[in-house]
Design a protein around this motif. Structure first.
Motif, PDB file in Angstrom:
ATOM      1  N   GLN A 260       0.823  -1.210   0.000  1.00  0.00           N
ATOM      2  CA  GLN A 260       0.000   0.000   0.000  1.00  0.00           C
ATOM      3  C   GLN A 260       0.860   1.264   0.000  1.00  0.00           C
ATOM      4  O   GLN A 260       0.569   2.219  -0.736  1.00  0.00           O
ATOM      5  N   CYS A 261       1.912   1.273   0.781  1.00  0.00           N
ATOM      6  CA  CYS A 261       2.782   2.456   0.814  1.00  0.00           C
ATOM      7  C   CYS A 261       3.481   2.656  -0.527  1.00  0.00           C
ATOM      8  O   CYS A 261       3.669   3.790  -0.979  1.00  0.00           O
ATOM      9  N   ALA A 262       3.853   1.554  -1.186  1.00  0.00           N
ATOM     10  CA  ALA A 262       4.493   1.650  -2.497  1.00  0.00           C
ATOM     11  C   ALA A 262       3.512   2.171  -3.541  1.00  0.00           C
ATOM     12  O   ALA A 262       3.869   3.002  -4.385  1.00  0.00           O
ATOM     13  N   VAL A 263       2.278   1.695  -3.488  1.00  0.00           N
ATOM     14  CA  VAL A 263       1.249   2.177  -4.411  1.00  0.00           C
ATOM     15  C   VAL A 263       1.002   3.669  -4.190  1.00  0.00           C
ATOM     16  O   VAL A 263       0.883   4.442  -5.150  1.00  0.00           O
ATOM     17  N   ASP A 264       0.935   4.091  -2.934  1.00  0.00           N
ATOM     18  CA  ASP A 264       0.740   5.510  -2.624  1.00  0.00           C
ATOM     19  C   ASP A 264       1.928   6.340  -3.126  1.00  0.00           C
ATOM     20  O   ASP A 264       1.745   7.454  -3.649  1.00  0.00           O
ATOM     21  N   PHE A 265       3.130   5.809  -2.969  1.00  0.00           N
ATOM     22  CA  PHE A 265       4.351   6.491  -3.410  1.00  0.00           C
ATOM     23  C   PHE A 265       4.319   6.718  -4.915  1.00  0.00           C
ATOM     24  O   PHE A 265       4.551   7.831  -5.400  1.00  0.00           O
ATOM     25  N   VAL A 266       4.004   5.659  -5.664  1.00  0.00           N
ATOM     26  CA  VAL A 266       3.956   5.764  -7.128  1.00  0.00           C
ATOM     27  C   VAL A 266       2.769   6.628  -7.559  1.00  0.00           C
ATOM     28  O   VAL A 266       2.854   7.396  -8.514  1.00  0.00           O
ATOM     29  N   GLY A 267       1.660   6.524  -6.831  1.00  0.00           N
ATOM     30  CA  GLY A 267       0.503   7.361  -7.144  1.00  0.00           C
ATOM     31  C   GLY A 267       0.826   8.835  -7.036  1.00  0.00           C
ATOM     32  O   GLY A 267       0.383   9.645  -7.864  1.00  0.00           O
ATOM     33  N   GLU A 268       1.610   9.200  -6.043  1.00  0.00           N
ATOM     34  CA  GLU A 268       2.010  10.597  -5.890  1.00  0.00           C
ATOM     35  C   GLU A 268       2.906  11.031  -7.045  1.00  0.00           C
ATOM     36  O   GLU A 268       2.785  12.146  -7.558  1.00  0.00           O
ATOM     37  N   LEU A 269       3.790  10.148  -7.504  1.00  0.00           N
ATOM     38  CA  LEU A 269       4.621  10.450  -8.669  1.00  0.00           C
ATOM     39  C   LEU A 269       3.758  10.650  -9.915  1.00  0.00           C
ATOM     40  O   LEU A 269       4.047  11.511 -10.758  1.00  0.00           O
ATOM     41  N   CYS A 270       2.702   9.856 -10.031  1.00  0.00           N
ATOM     42  CA  CYS A 270       1.789   9.991 -11.170  1.00  0.00           C
ATOM     43  C   CYS A 270       1.101  11.354 -11.153  1.00  0.00           C
ATOM     44  O   CYS A 270       0.984  12.019 -12.191  1.00  0.00           O
TER      45      CYS A 270
END
Length: 340
Positions: A260-270
């Protein structure tokens, strides 16, 4: 007494749809082009019922029609054929070793460089020459060159990816981002924006840092979040197969994050890539009325790709099977079991 942490069974997607306010449009020729393009793909191939069902569920024609909304029918057909072809290449390369990807690259690139006098028994030779010969009469010289150059970069990156996969290598984030911009297959699709809209933009304009940055921002959003080679949306499918060439896996490995933290991290980059695109859009210099008009059409095409691919990712069965609409509404993804 040891305590074993329970493995996650789901994760929540970032809300990228709300963050992207570009207008979603559909090409008026989408039904005809979609039907004809699938017939073109099926011709001469012994696909079983499962494979044909997957191609119907892919909805590559819908993706193409949303990403090239103003293309005329002949241009849309070429773009649709290439989109089906690109997914076909992606599926082939996923299961191939270094030698296999090199052989495919040789056939495709020779077919592009010599569309009238290179012959191979491989079906890809016929398919490549067929769509590219239809593209050549109206594509500008710069467009054709950029298309071939970016296809070459695609295969070079796919070869590196196959090497990493064979050796069990998880690349660092910086290396992965650089490589992913080519394995995504987006760059040839950017050349098709020029072709689909009958643009003839000078090389020095296409190579301007702002134009390059706009293409890069669009590539990052499409690649990391959704579409043909998505990372957030395709993570569930890829983790079930044990694949590690995915930004979620890379971030988990490098930053020591859970899913979940990795998905949130990449989502912020998006989200930052969308913001970067909008910022650069306001910094485009002027080259005179004619070129400025063509550049505006090209940049609109990049925006169409961002929003079109984002919505398509929930309509196709490629990432969420038949649950796309529910996932789009709730943003909750249940993890698939790892294949043995």
């Amino acid at each position: 007494m040891s305590i074993i942490a329970a493995l996650p069974i789901k994760f929540i997607l970032p809300d990228l749809v709300s963050h992207c306010d570009f207008k979603l449009r559909m090409n008026r020729h989408h039904k005809q082009a979609t039907a004809e393009s699938k017939r073109w793909l099926f011709r001469g191939d012994n696909l079983n019922q499962k494979s044909r069902k997957a191609i119907h569920g892919l909805k590559a024609g819908q993706l193409t029609s949303m990403c090239y909304p103003d293309a005329g029918y002949p241009q849309l057909r070429v773009c649709s054929d290439f989109m089906n072809y690109l997914f076909h290449l992606d599926n082939l390369s996923d299961d191939m070793d270094k030698a296999g990807t090199k052989n495919i690259a040789n056939v495709v690139l020779n077919s592009l460089h010599h569309p009238y006098d290179y012959y191979s028994s491989a079906r890809l030779n016929k398919m490549t020459k067929d769509f590219y010969r239809r593209m050549l009469p109206t594509a500008s010289r710069g467009t054709s060159r950029r298309f071939i150059e970016t296809m070459d970069l695609f295969f070079q990156a796919v070869h590196v990816q196959a090497t990493d996969r064979a050796e069990g290598v998880v690349p660092d984030l910086e290396s992965y981002i650089s490589l992913r911009r080519d394995t995504s297959g987006c760059k040839p699709c950017w050349a098709l924006i020029e072709y689909g809209n009958n643009l003839d933009i000078p090389d020095e304009v296409m190579e301007h840092p702002i134009i390059q940055s706009l293409g890069e921002a669009a590539n990052d959003l499409v690649t990391w979040s959704n579409a043909s080679a998505s990372d957030i949306f395709s993570y569930n499918m890829e983790q079930s197969k044990g694949h590690t060439h995915n930004m979620i896996s890379v971030v988990m490995h490098e930053e020591y994050l859970d899913i979940q933290c990795a998905v949130d991290f990449v989502g912020e980059l998006c989200k930052q890539s969308i913001d970067r695109f909008n910022e650069n859009r306001g910094l485009i210099p002027s080259w005179g009325p004619k070129i400025d008009k063509d550049v505006a059409i090209y940049v609109d095409g990049l925006a169409a790709w961002i929003v079109g691919s984002l919505h398509w990712s929930f309509d196709t069965t490629r990432y969420f099977q038949n649950s796309g609409r529910e996932v789009k509404r709730t943003r909750v993804v249940s993890l698939l079991p790892r294949s043995k």
